[in-house]
Design a protein around this motif. Structure first.
Motif, mmCIF file in Angstrom:
data_model
loop_
_atom_site.group_PDB
_atom_site.id
_atom_site.type_symbol
_atom_site.label_atom_id
_atom_site.label_comp_id
_atom_site.label_asym_id
_atom_site.label_seq_id
_atom_site.Cartn_x
_atom_site.Cartn_y
_atom_site.Cartn_z
ATOM 1 N N ALA A 111 33.266 -57.124 32.612
ATOM 2 C CA ALA A 111 34.639 -56.748 32.262
ATOM 3 C C ALA A 111 34.644 -55.422 31.512
ATOM 4 O O ALA A 111 35.524 -54.578 31.718
ATOM 5 C CB ALA A 111 35.292 -57.847 31.426
ATOM 6 N N SER B 107 46.577 -68.151 44.211
ATOM 7 C CA SER B 107 45.944 -68.768 43.039
ATOM 8 C C SER B 107 45.212 -70.042 43.434
ATOM 9 O O SER B 107 44.107 -70.311 42.961
ATOM 10 C CB SER B 107 46.981 -69.115 41.973
ATOM 11 O OG SER B 107 47.679 -67.991 41.584
ATOM 12 N N THR B 325 34.969 -61.722 40.061
ATOM 13 C CA THR B 325 36.213 -62.311 39.566
ATOM 14 C C THR B 325 36.132 -63.835 39.611
ATOM 15 O O THR B 325 36.520 -64.515 38.654
ATOM 16 C CB THR B 325 37.403 -61.829 40.419
ATOM 17 O OG1 THR B 325 37.311 -60.418 40.535
ATOM 18 C CG2 THR B 325 38.713 -62.205 39.790
ATOM 19 N N THR B 328 34.013 -65.010 36.889
ATOM 20 C CA THR B 328 34.737 -64.933 35.624
ATOM 21 C C THR B 328 35.674 -66.114 35.450
ATOM 22 O O THR B 328 35.815 -66.648 34.351
ATOM 23 C CB THR B 328 35.542 -63.621 35.560
ATOM 24 O OG1 THR B 328 34.697 -62.556 35.958
ATOM 25 C CG2 THR B 328 36.067 -63.366 34.171
ATOM 26 N N MET B 329 36.298 -66.534 36.565
ATOM 27 C CA MET B 329 37.212 -67.680 36.487
ATOM 28 C C MET B 329 36.473 -68.910 35.985
ATOM 29 O O MET B 329 36.962 -69.633 35.118
ATOM 30 C CB MET B 329 37.795 -67.984 37.869
ATOM 31 C CG MET B 329 38.795 -66.957 38.334
ATOM 32 S SD MET B 329 39.146 -67.158 40.082
ATOM 33 C CE MET B 329 40.280 -65.801 40.305
ATOM 34 N N GLY B 344 41.479 -71.260 34.674
ATOM 35 C CA GLY B 344 40.871 -69.934 34.740
ATOM 36 C C GLY B 344 41.257 -69.204 36.013
ATOM 37 O O GLY B 344 41.582 -68.018 36.002
ATOM 38 N N LEU B 348 43.446 -65.743 35.983
ATOM 39 C CA LEU B 348 42.863 -64.472 36.416
ATOM 40 C C LEU B 348 43.460 -63.962 37.722
ATOM 41 O O LEU B 348 43.361 -62.787 38.025
ATOM 42 C CB LEU B 348 41.349 -64.612 36.541
ATOM 43 C CG LEU B 348 40.676 -64.685 35.179
ATOM 44 C CD1 LEU B 348 39.225 -65.053 35.300
ATOM 45 C CD2 LEU B 348 40.819 -63.364 34.466
ATOM 46 N N THR B 349 44.081 -64.856 38.529
ATOM 47 C CA THR B 349 44.772 -64.360 39.720
ATOM 48 C C THR B 349 46.126 -63.787 39.331
ATOM 49 O O THR B 349 46.556 -62.763 39.857
ATOM 50 C CB THR B 349 44.998 -65.494 40.741
ATOM 51 O OG1 THR B 349 43.802 -66.257 40.832
ATOM 52 C CG2 THR B 349 45.335 -64.936 42.100
ATOM 53 N N PHE B 366 43.738 -55.994 32.449
ATOM 54 C CA PHE B 366 43.018 -57.169 32.955
ATOM 55 C C PHE B 366 41.660 -57.270 32.267
ATOM 56 O O PHE B 366 41.307 -58.309 31.699
ATOM 57 C CB PHE B 366 42.864 -57.031 34.473
ATOM 58 C CG PHE B 366 41.979 -58.058 35.105
ATOM 59 C CD1 PHE B 366 42.421 -59.346 35.294
ATOM 60 C CD2 PHE B 366 40.702 -57.728 35.524
ATOM 61 C CE1 PHE B 366 41.610 -60.295 35.891
ATOM 62 C CE2 PHE B 366 39.881 -58.663 36.118
ATOM 63 C CZ PHE B 366 40.340 -59.946 36.294
ATOM 64 N N VAL B 370 40.486 -60.206 29.634
ATOM 65 C CA VAL B 370 39.335 -61.074 29.874
ATOM 66 C C VAL B 370 38.403 -61.051 28.667
ATOM 67 O O VAL B 370 37.966 -62.097 28.167
ATOM 68 C CB VAL B 370 38.572 -60.628 31.150
ATOM 69 C CG1 VAL B 370 37.235 -61.335 31.234
ATOM 70 C CG2 VAL B 370 39.396 -60.915 32.385
#
Lengths: 305, 391
Positions: A111, B107, B325, B328-329, B344, B348-349, B366, B370
């Motif tokens: 990030a 999503s 991504t 990360t979720m 998550g 994140l979406t 964004f 995060v």
């Protein structure tokens, strides 16, 4: 030997030296902090933009933007600033993940990389567009039948100098001794009155500054600075460090030369090779890791039982 | 201990639990609806701040968190039925807003991808940066089948999942030997290779991708036409909304069954200590490869639905950043925690979409958001729970 073959060998060594400068940072940070600093590529490729900004700032202060002295000063400023930014990232974000699971730090640095890239885009004038970045030196030196660009010689010389300096620092200075102590055992080092936080910051500075040299060379080699260069360069630098064996300095150099060699070979030999180069590079990465699961120079994992 | 207490709970406590479940689910649904429908960036920020505030409160007051969790455990049947009812009714509450409905579909597809990755990352601690590639393989396989051989959506769906699973097995093979960061790099490399091949091969359409993927039909009802339920008309996106909701439900059931089975236990044993797991007679290699295959299987499903929903796919939809991504979720949402992973995925979406008010700055926001959420909860938004036995 053919002229073209010789030319490709020069390209190989040049590119390999540049990748090695980036890969060394990944290896150093992993060896000392045991984290994968995924934004290292982004930090390194901040340097060309900082240099361009410094050229115009220093140039307007001295009234002569075109002189080589101004350019050299700007490069030095860019390298120093990149080192400081590396340290700042550790202080503001990364150090908060020392006790969290390793994957959290990985995601946080991914990030961070996004944030850095976007900051270039927004803070630098016309940051989304490619910016011309000059060859640091031009001209050729004739060696017998062959012409070698002075730029390539300089890249190799500076990279070797950086590696030697890093080696001397790690093995010959008090700071190097402390870094090695902290990388072996953080708590024991603290008992010996070494402040691990200080060592982490020093490591971040050194890794980011060396990465900055690599970033400057890469942009100079490509002839331009782009905000999204860092994605490919960061991935390749990381791969080089892992193929060589994370935490091993000679491994990072060997990995870089290996990857740069394949990269150059594919572009020269395979038709339409430029668009397939990453396919070959990453197939090599997979192959190496299947046969040498801890990298070429990596220590074989000894497990606790 | 809590379990035996739960059994002796009085009637009033049961009513309290039921009220808690209903309140939490309704508040959650209303929150999501408001978040989807608002265009005002000030309200978006306020809603995000409220969510962050709730997280801080839960971090400070573990008793509150335990209370809600206990209520859901005691009234699991009510929680599930009400949840399904809310999901079924949700499109009607969106006031025909097709964009909000579209965001829901995307999503939910990402929720499936995140649940798929959760088998590896959350349950077995295998870092896999190639979920985006499996998603892409599923999407391309089904699209190519439909475009070149006229295969219908309903046949392409399982076919694409099988193709993706085969590739998942292939990717799993190197994982027998490598671990940790090295394994992470193998998956990164796989993802990059797949993306570059999609970008350069002729039959995948190169960078232009594949266009004109036909719209699915079911019993003569085209998914491109509005959905009419009990006289109420919903926009065409609703067809895909219910389809992806079904996939999410199947994934959740899949995840719960696997988590409670020997396979889930074996994965958790792998996570805790690979060597110890091997000593207990667990076939470590098989379970690792199995985790890759399960991930690719579900990702193949999600990819197929995406391809037929959007009707156009290109390599840009399946880059390394997509895998990151999804990763990360799972990590930000909560490893090995089904609810956390879904939250998550939605967060994140929706975040980058809702930050469109900041137009060019949205990706920056964004990234910052995060990092901020990771810093508030360094163990994930909803950390993994200890296994509970006996209930």
């Amino acid at each position: 030997m053919d002229d073209i073959v010789f030319q490709q060998i020069v390209n190989w060594i040049t590119l390999g030296s540049i990748y090695a400068l980036i890969a060394l940072g990944f290896s150093l940070l992993f060896g000392v902090l045991n984290i994968i600093h995924f934004s290292h590529g982004d930090v390194s490729l901040l340097a060309p933009f900082l240099a361009l900004a410094a050229v115009s700032a220093v140039g307007s202060a001295l009234g002569d933007a075109a002189s080589p002295a101004v350019f050299l000063l700007a490069l030095a400023i860019a390298i120093g600033l990149t080192g400081v930014i590396g340290v700042l990232l550790d202080i503001v974000v990364i150090q908060r993940f020392r006790k969290a699971p390793a994957m959290m730090a990985l995601v946080a640095t991914v990030a961070l990389g996004i944030v850095l890239r976007e900051l270039i885009r927004h803070l630098f004038p016309n940051g989304s567009n490619p910016h011309a970045f000059p060859r640091l030196v031009s001209g050729d030196i004739t060696l017998g039948r062959f012409n070698v660009p002075v730029f390539s010689l300089m890249v190799v010389a500076v990279s070797v100098a950086c590696v030697c300096a890093l080696f001397l620092m790690l093995n010959g200075t008090r700071l190097g001794l402390h870094i090695k102590a902290v990388s072996q055992d953080r708590d024991a080092a603290r008992l010996m009155a070494i402040d691990p936080g200080r060592i982490f910051r020093a490591t971040f500075f050194v890794a980011s500054a060396i990465g900055a040299v690599g970033g400057l060379f890469f942009s100079s080699y490509a002839g331009m600075a782009r905000f999204d260069f860092s994605v490919d360069v960061g991935l390749i630098g990381f791969s080089a460090a892992v193929v060589g064996g994370l935490g091993s300095m000679p491994g990072a150099i060997i990995g870089s030369l290996l990857i740069a060699g394949l990269d150059t070979l594919v572009q020269a030999v395979v038709p339409n090779g430029a668009s397939y180069r990453l396919v070959f590079v990453f197939l090599l990465v997979i192959a190496v890791l299947v046969f040498r699961p801890s990298g070429l120079m990596g220590r074989t994992l000894v497990e606790k039982v | 201990m809590t379990d035996s207490l739960a059994m002796r709970r009085s009637a009033s406590a049961r009513v309290g639990d039921a009220l808690t479940v209903v309140a939490v689910e309704l508040v959650g649904a209303l929150y999501l609806r408001q978040f989807l429908l608002t265009d005002d960036w000030r309200l978006v920020i306020a809603l995000l701040a409220a969510f962050a505030g709730a997280l801080v409160l839960m971090e400070r007051q573990p008793a509150l968190e335990a209370r809600i969790e206990g209520a859901f455990a005691a009234q699991s049947r009510l929680a599930m039925l009400l949840g399904i009812a809310i999901v079924l009714a949700f499109p009607f509450a969106l006031e025909g807003n097709t964009y909000a409905l579209h965001l829901c579909v995307i999503s939910m597809l990402y929720a499936v991808l995140a649940l798929a990755l959760n088998f590896q990352l959350g349950s077995a601690n295998i870092p896999n940066f190639a979920t985006g590639a499996s998603y892409g393989i599923g999407a391309y396989a089904s699209a190519l089948l439909a475009l070149n051989f006229g295969v219908s959506f309903w046949l392409a769906l399982p076919a694409a999942a099988i193709v993706a699973t085969v590739f998942g097995f292939l990717l799993g093979i190197p994982s027998m030997r490598t671990r940790d960061s090295y394994l992470a790099l193998v998956t990164i490399a796989f993802g990059v290779v797949v993306n570059q091949l999609l970008n350069n091969l002729d039959f995948t359409g190169g960078p232009n991708g594949l266009v004109g993927i036909p719209v699915p039909e079911l019993f003569g009802h085209s998914f491109a036409s509005p959905l009419v339920i009990l006289g109420a008309e919903l926009p065409p996106q609703a067809n895909f909304y219910y389809l992806s909701a079904l996939l999410v439900l199947v994934s959740i059931l899949f995840a719960e069954r696997l988590h409670d089975s020997r396979v889930g236990l074996a994965w958790n044993a792998l996570r805790a200590d690979e060597l110890a797991a091997r000593c207990q007679g667990i076939n470590v290699t098989w379970y690792k490869v199995l985790a890759f295959a399960v991930d690719a299987f579900l990702a193949g499903f999600a990819g197929t639905i995406y391809a037929f929903y959007v009707g156009f796919i290109s390599p840009d939809n399946f880059t390394f950043l997509v895998s990151v991504t999804i990763m990360t979720m799972v990590i930000a949402g909560g490893m090995d925690n089904i609810l956390g992973v879904i939250v998550g995925a939605f967060l994140l979406t929706l975040l980058p979409e809702k930050l469109r008010a900041f137009s060019d700055y949205r990706i920056l926001f964004f990234g910052v958001t995060v990092i901020a959420f990771l810093m508030i909860r360094p163990q994930g938004l909803f950390p993994q729970r200890l296994r509970r036995y006996g209930d």
